[in-house]
Each structure stands twice: as C-alpha cells, then as structure tokens.
Design an enzyme around this catalytic site. Structure first.
Site, short mmCIF file in Angstrom:
data_model
loop_
_atom_site.label_atom_id
_atom_site.label_comp_id
_atom_site.label_asym_id
_atom_site.label_seq_id
_atom_site.Cartn_x
_atom_site.Cartn_y
_atom_site.Cartn_z
N ASP A 170 -15.04 0.32 4.79
CA ASP A 170 -14.18 0.25 3.60
C ASP A 170 -14.91 0.84 2.40
O ASP A 170 -16.13 1.02 2.39
CB ASP A 170 -13.64 -1.16 3.33
CG ASP A 170 -14.67 -2.12 2.75
OD1 ASP A 170 -15.84 -1.73 2.60
OD2 ASP A 170 -14.29 -3.25 2.46
N ASN B 217 -9.74 1.06 -9.17
CA ASN B 217 -8.41 0.67 -9.65
C ASN B 217 -8.46 0.18 -11.09
O ASN B 217 -7.59 0.51 -11.91
CB ASN B 217 -7.83 -0.43 -8.75
CG ASN B 217 -7.31 0.11 -7.44
OD1 ASN B 217 -6.83 1.23 -7.37
ND2 ASN B 217 -7.40 -0.69 -6.39
N ASP C 271 -4.74 5.05 -5.16
CA ASP C 271 -3.95 5.55 -4.02
C ASP C 271 -4.40 6.95 -3.64
O ASP C 271 -4.52 7.28 -2.45
CB ASP C 271 -2.46 5.56 -4.38
CG ASP C 271 -1.86 4.17 -4.46
OD1 ASP C 271 -2.52 3.20 -4.03
OD2 ASP C 271 -0.72 4.05 -4.96
N GLU D 260 -8.33 -1.40 1.44
CA GLU D 260 -9.20 -0.23 1.54
C GLU D 260 -10.06 -0.27 2.79
O GLU D 260 -11.06 0.43 2.89
CB GLU D 260 -10.10 -0.12 0.30
CG GLU D 260 -11.13 -1.21 0.14
CD GLU D 260 -10.62 -2.44 -0.59
OE1 GLU D 260 -11.47 -3.17 -1.14
OE2 GLU D 260 -9.40 -2.68 -0.60
#
Length: 292
Positions: A170, A178, A187, A213
């Site tokens: 991840d 974010n 995204d 993620e």
C-alpha cells in the site's frame, strides 16, 4: 489492515419523465447505488451538490451545479458549469464535449459510464458484470474477484504441490496526499500507481485492489525468493518518479509484504493475513521496504 472504502453519495434522483436510449450508469464508488442506470432521454439533466439537481452528489468537492448534460440532435453534449474541481471524461478535464458510447464521466469522486446506441442493453449488462470483478477507479480487479481467484489457485497449488505467492502493498502516507492535495489528486495517484505496475504483471498473474490504497498481486508458481524480488522491483518502480498532477509533483513510495505457500492447504483469508502481517512489519520498519 484494509477497510472497505465507503460512498458519500447521499442522494441521487431523476425526473420520471426522462427516458430513452442514452443513459449514465453509476460505476464508482461502491455502495447501494452502484450499477444504477439514469436514462437521459430528450431532456437536460444537471449533476451537482444542490438539491435542485437531477443527480445530487452531496460531496464538498462537487459544485452546487457542476455539470450539464443535454441532447442536441444526434449528439449528447456534456458541459462543465465552471465547477471548482472540474469535470473529467476518460480522466481528462473538459469544458464541453460530445459524449461517446463507453465514455467515463467523473464528477468529484463519482464515476459514471455513458452508454449510447443500439446495443445499450447488452452494454449495460456488460458494465454491470465488470463491476462485479473490476474496481472502476483503478481498473485493477476487486476484492471479490481476488478471493475467488485465490480459492482456485490455492486448490491448484495443493493439487500439484507448487508454490503460490502473494505480494501485498500500500501507498505510504496516502492520507497526507489526500489531506494536502485533495481526494481527486489521491484518486489520480492511485490510478497512476496501477498503471506503473500493470506493465510488470504478467498475463497469468493478477493484481487486485484489496481496499483503500492497499493492493495485492497474486503470483502463481512463484517461490518465496522470486516473490521477494518481485516486491523489490515493484517498490523501485513505484518510487522511481514522482506523480504529476495538474503541475504538481508528488513523490510516492510503497511498503510491501510477501507471503508464500508450497502445496499447503490454507484458508485464503489466513493466506492474505500472512502477507498483511508482513506489510504491517514493513510499515513499522520505516516504510518503503519489503518484508517477507
């Protein structure tokens, strides 16, 4: 470690008068409305955060009146209404564009597939089928497909006494991406991550989004040494170059956990748990490393 990501769409509605061949199909994010079809007909529809919109998406990243879609002659036109975060068609920002069958329309973090033409019913069912096996945001397989695939591969591993490896990874500090750049940039980073890795994944291997993620690559007939080498290649590939998004360069790295079985009968959830445990150790060891 992974939790299912949750939809924040709170209201979606259309006037009952809208009907016709062209339609939008909600394909992302996952939730109770995923797969819902919104006919366009001969009328105009507005998508946005406002309560007067035909399709209402209650997200801060969506403007009150975000985008207008209307039919003009034989075309269906999309027009961005000077929204704050823009409207995207096939991942490209647009101001006005004629939509084509199969186009992906993104408003905020919500993705619709546009369908048009004589085969609309079969196209709709194909879109629904893809939603059962593919994550619409990244185009990686989804968790459901991963679990089904692993069931088959573990059985094959036991039957032929061959190795099977999982590589779980991840993005490091993804929450900061974010928080600092916004969820739309997040995204984009996830999509770019999978683009980079897809070129390294062979036809007989599978990459899937496990949640948020966190992703998994399944390596049939790969021993532990080979899986560790794959994980290291993946780590270097992801961190080699920053991701560019609207003029900004965002450095990304991944932490990787590897697990391998050799002819062992194991529950797929326990197999994933082994790889997830090693991923957790990679995080605790400072991130941007491989543990297995």
């Amino acid at each position: 470690m992974a939790d299912e990501w949750k939809t924040r769409i709170t209201a979606v509605r259309l006037p009952s008068a809208l009907a016709g061949e062209a339609c939008l199909v909600l394909i992302y994010p996952p939730g109770p409305l995923m797969g819902k079809r919104f006919p366009l007909g001969d009328s105009s529809i507005y998508i946005g955060r406002g309560q007067d919109c035909h399709i209402q998406i209650d997200l801060d990243c969506v403007s009150r009146q975000h985008v207008w879609i209307r039919k003009e002659g034989d075309q269906v036109l999309l027009e961005d209404l000077n929204s704050t975060n823009g409207t995207y068609v096939n991942e490209r920002p647009v101001k006005q564009q004629a939509l084509r069958n199969g186009d992906l329309v993104q408003v905020g973090n919500t993705i619709f597939k546009f369908l048009l033409g004589g085969n609309i019913e079969s196209d709709y069912h194909e879109a629904i089928y893809r939603m059962t096996i593919v994550d619409a945001l990244t185009e990686a397989h989804n968790k459901r497909y991963l679990l089904d695939y692993l069931e088959r591969e573990v059985a094959r591993c036991v039957r032929y006494q061959r190795p099977l490896s999982l590589v779980m990874f991840d993005l490091d500090h993804f929450k900061a991406v974010n928080d600092n750049h916004g969820h739309l940039t997040g995204d984009h980073v996830l999509r770019e991550l999978i683009r980079r890795i897809n070129g390294r994944v062979r036809r007989e291997e599978v990459i899937a989004r496990y949640g948020g993620e966190e992703f998994v690559v399944v390596l049939p007939e790969a021993g532990h040494t080979g899986a560790l080498e794959f994980g290291e290649q993946l780590r270097r590939l992801v961190g080699s170059d920053p991701v560019e998004c609207e003029g900004e360069l965002i450095a990304i790295t991944v932490s990787v956990g590897v697990a391998t079985i050799e002819g062992e009968a194991i529950d797929v959830h326990n197999f994933i748990k082994r790889a997830d445990g090693n991923l957790y150790q990679a995080k605790r060891s400072g991130r941007n490393c491989v543990v297995g």
